[in-house]
Design a protein around this motif. Structure first.
Motif, short mmCIF file in Angstrom:
data_model
loop_
_atom_site.label_atom_id
_atom_site.label_comp_id
_atom_site.label_asym_id
_atom_site.label_seq_id
_atom_site.Cartn_x
_atom_site.Cartn_y
_atom_site.Cartn_z
N VAL A 1 0.82 -1.22 0.00
CA VAL A 1 0.00 0.00 0.00
C VAL A 1 0.85 1.26 0.00
O VAL A 1 0.61 2.19 -0.79
CB VAL A 1 -0.96 0.01 1.21
N LEU A 2 1.86 1.29 0.86
CA LEU A 2 2.68 2.51 0.98
C LEU A 2 3.30 2.95 -0.34
O LEU A 2 3.23 4.13 -0.68
CB LEU A 2 3.76 2.30 2.06
N PRO A 3 3.88 2.05 -1.13
CA PRO A 3 4.46 2.50 -2.42
C PRO A 3 3.42 3.13 -3.34
O PRO A 3 3.72 4.09 -4.05
CB PRO A 3 5.04 1.22 -3.01
N ARG A 4 2.20 2.60 -3.34
CA ARG A 4 1.15 3.15 -4.21
C ARG A 4 0.73 4.54 -3.75
O ARG A 4 0.55 5.44 -4.57
CB ARG A 4 -0.05 2.20 -4.22
N VAL A 5 0.58 4.69 -2.44
CA VAL A 5 0.20 6.01 -1.92
C VAL A 5 1.33 7.01 -2.16
O VAL A 5 1.10 8.15 -2.55
CB VAL A 5 -0.13 5.93 -0.42
N ALA A 6 2.57 6.57 -1.94
CA ALA A 6 3.72 7.45 -2.14
C ALA A 6 3.80 7.94 -3.58
O ALA A 6 4.19 9.08 -3.84
CB ALA A 6 5.00 6.73 -1.76
N SER A 7 3.40 7.09 -4.52
CA SER A 7 3.45 7.49 -5.93
C SER A 7 2.48 8.62 -6.23
O SER A 7 2.67 9.36 -7.20
CB SER A 7 3.14 6.29 -6.82
N LEU A 8 1.46 8.79 -5.39
CA LEU A 8 0.48 9.84 -5.60
C LEU A 8 0.86 11.16 -4.93
O LEU A 8 0.50 12.23 -5.42
CB LEU A 8 -0.89 9.40 -5.06
N VAL A 9 1.59 11.08 -3.81
CA VAL A 9 1.85 12.30 -3.03
C VAL A 9 3.31 12.73 -3.00
O VAL A 9 3.62 13.85 -2.59
CB VAL A 9 1.34 12.15 -1.58
N SER A 10 4.22 11.85 -3.41
CA SER A 10 5.64 12.17 -3.33
C SER A 10 6.23 12.42 -4.71
O SER A 10 5.78 11.85 -5.70
CB SER A 10 6.41 11.04 -2.64
N SER A 11 7.29 13.21 -4.74
CA SER A 11 7.99 13.47 -5.99
C SER A 11 9.03 12.40 -6.29
O SER A 11 9.65 12.41 -7.35
CB SER A 11 8.68 14.84 -5.91
N ASN A 12 9.26 11.49 -5.34
CA ASN A 12 10.26 10.45 -5.53
C ASN A 12 9.78 9.14 -4.90
O ASN A 12 10.06 8.85 -3.75
CB ASN A 12 11.59 10.87 -4.89
N THR A 13 9.05 8.37 -5.68
CA THR A 13 8.50 7.11 -5.18
C THR A 13 9.60 6.15 -4.74
O THR A 13 9.44 5.41 -3.77
CB THR A 13 7.63 6.44 -6.26
N ASP A 14 10.74 6.14 -5.44
CA ASP A 14 11.83 5.24 -5.10
C ASP A 14 12.33 5.46 -3.68
O ASP A 14 12.75 4.52 -3.00
CB ASP A 14 13.00 5.41 -6.07
N ALA A 15 12.30 6.71 -3.22
CA ALA A 15 12.76 7.00 -1.86
C ALA A 15 11.90 6.28 -0.83
O ALA A 15 12.39 5.87 0.23
CB ALA A 15 12.72 8.51 -1.60
N TYR A 16 10.64 6.10 -1.15
CA TYR A 16 9.74 5.45 -0.19
C TYR A 16 9.79 3.94 -0.31
O TYR A 16 9.36 3.24 0.61
CB TYR A 16 8.33 6.03 -0.33
N SER A 17 10.36 3.40 -1.37
CA SER A 17 10.66 1.97 -1.39
C SER A 17 11.85 1.71 -0.47
O SER A 17 11.92 0.67 0.20
CB SER A 17 10.95 1.49 -2.81
N TYR A 18 12.78 2.67 -0.41
CA TYR A 18 13.87 2.59 0.57
C TYR A 18 13.31 2.61 1.98
O TYR A 18 13.77 1.87 2.85
CB TYR A 18 14.85 3.75 0.37
N LEU A 19 12.31 3.46 2.22
CA LEU A 19 11.69 3.54 3.54
C LEU A 19 11.19 2.17 3.97
O LEU A 19 11.46 1.72 5.09
CB LEU A 19 10.53 4.54 3.50
N THR A 20 10.47 1.49 3.09
CA THR A 20 9.96 0.16 3.40
C THR A 20 11.09 -0.81 3.74
O THR A 20 11.06 -1.50 4.76
CB THR A 20 9.15 -0.40 2.21
N ASP A 21 12.10 -0.86 2.89
CA ASP A 21 13.20 -1.80 3.10
C ASP A 21 13.97 -1.50 4.38
O ASP A 21 14.37 -2.42 5.11
CB ASP A 21 14.16 -1.77 1.91
N SER A 22 14.17 -0.22 4.67
CA SER A 22 14.94 0.15 5.86
C SER A 22 14.18 -0.18 7.14
O SER A 22 14.78 -0.55 8.15
CB SER A 22 15.31 1.64 5.83
N ILE A 23 12.85 -0.06 7.11
CA ILE A 23 12.04 -0.41 8.28
C ILE A 23 12.06 -1.91 8.51
O ILE A 23 12.26 -2.38 9.64
CB ILE A 23 10.58 0.07 8.10
N LEU A 24 11.88 -2.69 7.45
CA LEU A 24 11.80 -4.14 7.60
C LEU A 24 13.14 -4.75 8.00
O LEU A 24 13.18 -5.83 8.59
CB LEU A 24 11.30 -4.76 6.29
N SER A 25 14.24 -4.09 7.70
CA SER A 25 15.56 -4.62 8.05
C SER A 25 16.09 -4.08 9.38
O SER A 25 17.18 -4.47 9.82
CB SER A 25 16.57 -4.29 6.93
#
Length: 231
Positions: A169-193
């Motif tokens: 869900v987070l990557p899809r929402v980030a693609s709508l509100v953020s200028s850099n969706t890739d940065a929020y894929s990093y967010l997901t990976d950094s949280i899970l690790s």
């Protein structure tokens, strides 16, 4: 703009945050469903800074938390290694004394602060142990550290739902509100690790902090860690 890797090279991470600075606060509000405001209040209460005390706000970003300390009469120094984030904050609050700095080599004297706090930033530092030792160095004996960071939900069914949110869900929402969706894929990976609550508590103790404790916020999505520099 691209995401940083989990190697967390400082230049890569700083450049990534520079790229999302303009919409960073709005994006966080949306992605956290407004919970970030609750977490910020809890962190400020845990720090317990009084007027006249000196607080170092690390990974301060645009200064959203620092301005709340300043408005309460606390001498706060917001510090971040993303010059883009600080530039956004400086335009909004030119009175705040933003300082560019890396958490692993802080540009401050020994025992310079009554308290150090870092929210959602320790996870992005290349060397967690070294950063915690630097925070210890710049905190006065008897002074305190408060860390607000993503952690591990304690109830297994909720943890499963949360991890699904992060991955899908987070990557899809980030693609709508953020200028850099890739940065929020990093967010997901950094949280899970990132280590869980007990893991970070042990790291704090190894770095020399004492009276280490934590409490969960939002079911363990976030944990608030507290520690004291030995007198």
């Amino acid at each position: 703009m691209s995401r940083a890797s989990l190697e967390k090279k400082p230049r890569e991470v700083a450049r990534m945050f520079d790229g999302v600075a303009q919409r960073y606060d709005v994006t966080n509000d949306v992605l956290s469903l407004g919970q970030d405001r609750i977490w910020r209040v809890a962190t400020r209460k845990a720090v317990g800074a009084r007027p006249g005390e000196r607080v170092l706000d690390l990974a301060a970003g645009t200064g959203t938390s620092a301005e709340e300390y300043a408005d309460a009469g606390v001498e706060v120094v917001p510090c971040d290694f993303s010059t883009g984030m600080m530039a956004v904050g400086k335009r909004r609050r030119p009175d705040l004394p933003f300082v560019a700095g890396d958490a692993t080599a802080l540009p401050f004297a020994d025992a310079a602060f009554d308290a150090v706090t870092i929210s959602f930033g320790l996870r992005n530092v290349v060397d967690t142990g070294r950063a915690l030792r630097e925070m210890l160095r710049v905190t006065r004996p008897g002074g305190r550290l408060v860390i607000c960071e993503f952690s591990r939900p304690t109830w297994a069914p909720f943890r499963s739902v949360y991890e699904t949110y992060l991955r899908q869900v987070l990557p899809r929402v980030a693609s709508l509100v953020s200028s850099n969706t890739d940065a929020y894929s990093y967010l997901t990976d950094s949280i899970l690790s990132w280590p869980d609550q007990q893991g970070l508590a042990r790291t704090l103790q190894r770095a020399g902090w004492r009276q280490v404790g934590y409490r969960n916020l939002s079911g363990g999505i976030v944990a608030l860690h507290r520690a004291v520099r030995p007198a």
